[in-house]
Design an enzyme around this catalytic site. Structure first.
Site, PDB file in Angstrom:
ATOM      1  N   PRO A  13       0.793  -1.225   0.000  1.00 30.97           N
ATOM      2  CA  PRO A  13       0.000   0.000   0.000  1.00 30.97           C
ATOM      3  C   PRO A  13       0.830   1.282   0.000  1.00 30.97           C
ATOM      4  O   PRO A  13       1.874   1.356   0.654  1.00 30.97           O
ATOM      5  CB  PRO A  13      -0.819  -0.103   1.297  1.00 30.97           C
ATOM      6  CG  PRO A  13      -0.096  -1.078   2.139  1.00 30.97           C
ATOM      7  CD  PRO A  13       0.554  -2.051   1.193  1.00 30.97           C
ATOM      8  N   ASN A  14       0.328   2.227  -0.748  1.00 30.46           N
ATOM      9  CA  ASN A  14       0.875   3.589  -0.852  1.00 30.46           C
ATOM     10  C   ASN A  14       2.172   3.685  -1.657  1.00 30.46           C
ATOM     11  O   ASN A  14       2.656   4.778  -1.913  1.00 30.46           O
ATOM     12  CB  ASN A  14       1.069   4.223   0.544  1.00 30.46           C
ATOM     13  CG  ASN A  14      -0.244   4.340   1.285  1.00 30.46           C
ATOM     14  OD1 ASN A  14      -1.209   4.892   0.741  1.00 30.46           O
ATOM     15  ND2 ASN A  14      -0.325   3.801   2.479  1.00 30.46           N
ATOM     16  N   ARG A  21       4.901  10.981  -2.552  1.00 29.15           N
ATOM     17  CA  ARG A  21       4.694  10.762  -1.122  1.00 29.15           C
ATOM     18  C   ARG A  21       5.995  10.970  -0.350  1.00 29.15           C
ATOM     19  O   ARG A  21       6.979  10.281  -0.595  1.00 29.15           O
ATOM     20  CB  ARG A  21       4.209   9.326  -0.936  1.00 29.15           C
ATOM     21  CG  ARG A  21       4.121   8.855   0.487  1.00 29.15           C
ATOM     22  CD  ARG A  21       3.970   7.340   0.510  1.00 29.15           C
ATOM     23  NE  ARG A  21       3.794   6.869   1.864  1.00 29.15           N
ATOM     24  CZ  ARG A  21       4.067   5.638   2.265  1.00 29.15           C
ATOM     25  NH1 ARG A  21       4.526   4.745   1.403  1.00 29.15           N
ATOM     26  NH2 ARG A  21       3.895   5.281   3.508  1.00 29.15           N
ATOM     27  N   TYR A  26      11.169   8.874   1.060  1.00 33.35           N
ATOM     28  CA  TYR A  26      11.123   7.775   0.075  1.00 33.35           C
ATOM     29  C   TYR A  26      11.794   8.103  -1.260  1.00 33.35           C
ATOM     30  O   TYR A  26      11.854   7.239  -2.136  1.00 33.35           O
ATOM     31  CB  TYR A  26       9.662   7.359  -0.157  1.00 33.35           C
ATOM     32  CG  TYR A  26       8.997   6.841   1.100  1.00 33.35           C
ATOM     33  CD1 TYR A  26       9.472   5.700   1.736  1.00 33.35           C
ATOM     34  CD2 TYR A  26       7.909   7.509   1.669  1.00 33.35           C
ATOM     35  CE1 TYR A  26       8.881   5.229   2.898  1.00 33.35           C
ATOM     36  CE2 TYR A  26       7.306   7.043   2.832  1.00 33.35           C
ATOM     37  CZ  TYR A  26       7.800   5.904   3.445  1.00 33.35           C
ATOM     38  OH  TYR A  26       7.219   5.432   4.594  1.00 33.35           O
ATOM     39  N   ASN A  77       8.116  -5.448  -0.803  1.00 35.79           N
ATOM     40  CA  ASN A  77       8.023  -4.331   0.137  1.00 35.79           C
ATOM     41  C   ASN A  77       6.553  -4.253   0.532  1.00 35.79           C
ATOM     42  O   ASN A  77       5.742  -3.717  -0.207  1.00 35.79           O
ATOM     43  CB  ASN A  77       8.478  -3.026  -0.519  1.00 35.79           C
ATOM     44  CG  ASN A  77       8.413  -1.862   0.470  1.00 35.79           C
ATOM     45  OD1 ASN A  77       7.837  -1.985   1.550  1.00 35.79           O
ATOM     46  ND2 ASN A  77       8.991  -0.732   0.087  1.00 35.79           N
ATOM     47  N   ALA A  80       3.180  -0.600   4.936  1.00 35.60           N
ATOM     48  CA  ALA A  80       2.717  -0.624   6.331  1.00 35.60           C
ATOM     49  C   ALA A  80       2.227  -2.003   6.764  1.00 35.60           C
ATOM     50  O   ALA A  80       2.224  -2.312   7.961  1.00 35.60           O
ATOM     51  CB  ALA A  80       1.616   0.412   6.520  1.00 35.60           C
ATOM     52  N   GLU A 101      12.958  -9.130   1.615  1.00 30.10           N
ATOM     53  CA  GLU A 101      12.131  -8.009   2.068  1.00 30.10           C
ATOM     54  C   GLU A 101      12.918  -6.715   1.861  1.00 30.10           C
ATOM     55  O   GLU A 101      14.086  -6.636   2.245  1.00 30.10           O
ATOM     56  CB  GLU A 101      11.808  -8.203   3.557  1.00 30.10           C
ATOM     57  CG  GLU A 101      10.964  -7.092   4.161  1.00 30.10           C
ATOM     58  CD  GLU A 101      10.743  -7.295   5.670  1.00 30.10           C
ATOM     59  OE1 GLU A 101      11.252  -8.293   6.236  1.00 30.10           O
ATOM     60  OE2 GLU A 101      10.070  -6.433   6.268  1.00 30.10           O
ATOM     61  N   HIS A 103      12.756  -2.371   2.232  1.00 34.94           N
ATOM     62  CA  HIS A 103      12.125  -1.107   2.621  1.00 34.94           C
ATOM     63  C   HIS A 103      13.014   0.016   2.122  1.00 34.94           C
ATOM     64  O   HIS A 103      14.244  -0.046   2.288  1.00 34.94           O
ATOM     65  CB  HIS A 103      11.978  -0.992   4.142  1.00 34.94           C
ATOM     66  CG  HIS A 103      11.107  -2.063   4.706  1.00 34.94           C
ATOM     67  ND1 HIS A 103       9.737  -1.992   4.665  1.00 34.94           N
ATOM     68  CD2 HIS A 103      11.406  -3.252   5.286  1.00 34.94           C
ATOM     69  CE1 HIS A 103       9.228  -3.089   5.193  1.00 34.94           C
ATOM     70  NE2 HIS A 103      10.226  -3.876   5.569  1.00 34.94           N
ATOM     71  N   ARG A 110      12.998   5.190  12.509  1.00 37.12           N
ATOM     72  CA  ARG A 110      11.746   5.938  12.456  1.00 37.12           C
ATOM     73  C   ARG A 110      10.880   5.637  13.692  1.00 37.12           C
ATOM     74  O   ARG A 110      11.411   5.305  14.735  1.00 37.12           O
ATOM     75  CB  ARG A 110      11.049   5.608  11.132  1.00 37.12           C
ATOM     76  CG  ARG A 110      11.925   5.957   9.921  1.00 37.12           C
ATOM     77  CD  ARG A 110      11.234   5.648   8.621  1.00 37.12           C
ATOM     78  NE  ARG A 110      10.027   6.454   8.465  1.00 37.12           N
ATOM     79  CZ  ARG A 110       9.072   6.198   7.559  1.00 37.12           C
ATOM     80  NH1 ARG A 110       9.206   5.184   6.730  1.00 37.12           N
ATOM     81  NH2 ARG A 110       8.010   6.969   7.480  1.00 37.12           N
TER      82      ARG A 110
HETATM   83  C1  DQA Z   1       8.183   1.267   3.874  1.00 28.52           C
HETATM   84  C2  DQA Z   1       8.264   1.509   5.379  1.00 28.52           C
HETATM   85  C3  DQA Z   1       6.909   1.304   6.025  1.00 28.52           C
HETATM   86  O1  DQA Z   1       6.994   1.541   7.424  1.00 28.52           O
HETATM   87  C4  DQA Z   1       5.901   2.263   5.433  1.00 28.52           C
HETATM   88  O2  DQA Z   1       4.630   2.040   5.994  1.00 28.52           O
HETATM   89  C5  DQA Z   1       5.860   2.211   3.947  1.00 28.52           C
HETATM   90  C6  DQA Z   1       7.119   2.101   3.222  1.00 28.52           C
HETATM   91  C7  DQA Z   1       9.514   1.595   3.170  1.00 28.52           C
HETATM   92  O3  DQA Z   1       9.670   1.210   2.027  1.00 28.52           O
HETATM   93  O4  DQA Z   1      10.367   2.275   3.754  1.00 28.52           O
HETATM   94  O5  DQA Z   1       4.806   2.339   3.339  1.00 28.52           O
HETATM   95  O6  DQA Z   1       7.915  -0.104   3.651  1.00 28.52           O
END
Ligand code: DQA
Length: 147
Positions: A13-14, A21, A26, A77, A80, A101, A103, A110
């Site tokens: 998501p996102n 964003r 990011y 990835n 959240a 995995e 990120h 954070r």
């Molecule tokens: C994320 C880190 C997560 O905590 C966050 O909710 C994201 C992006 C990252 O790529 O740093 O959506 O996965």
């Protein structure tokens, strides 16, 4: 001739909002930019790359399940959902292929709630804090693992 190795890139998501964003966290690359770079890298490595992004947990679970027969390795990835989703964790546990995995941000620098990921214990490797480079390193690592 040997069958081409298949890797699936899954973003949660996102992550469709990358570039817009919180660029200070990011970065400025869009997901399309990142996927295009990875497709080029995959071609060099003779890997077939399937890119998938969705904002909903169920769609991510279904995609992960399909990887058992459709793919040889997964880069994920989960956004959240890393910190909340037992459903995504369980779908990944079903896979017999290596999982990496990724990120973009350093989740340990954070908010405290980001420091735990349900996915990490199942991953062959975890990369965080290196921005889009993390996906590229993950693809190189899978290339070695699948050789
Ligand atoms: C994320 C880190 C997560 O905590 C966050 O909710 C994201 C992006 C990252 O790529 O740093 O959506 O996965």
């Amino acid at each position: 001739m040997a069958r081409k190795r298949k890797v699936t890139l899954i973003n949660g998501p996102n992550l469709n909002l990358l570039g817009k964003r919180s660029p200070e966290i990011y970065g400025s690359q869009t997901l399309a930019d990142i996927e295009a770079g990875l497709r080029e890298q995959a071609e060099q490595l003779s890997i077939e790359l399937d890119c998938f992004q969705d904002n909903s947990e169920g769609a991510l679970v279904s995609k992960i399940q399909s990887c058992e027969t459709e793919s040889d390795g997964v880069i994920i990835n989960p956004g959240a959902y890393s910190h909340t989703s037992i459903a995504i964790r369980d779908a990944l546990e079903y896979l017999s292929h290596p999982i990496i995995e990724v990120h973009l941000s350093n989740i340990f620098q954070r908010e405290e709630f980001r420091a735990h990921s349900f996915v990490s214990e199942l991953a062959a490797g975890v990369i965080c804090g290196l921005g889009p480079k993390g996906y590229s390193l993950a693809l190189d690592a899978l290339d070695e693992m699948l050789n």
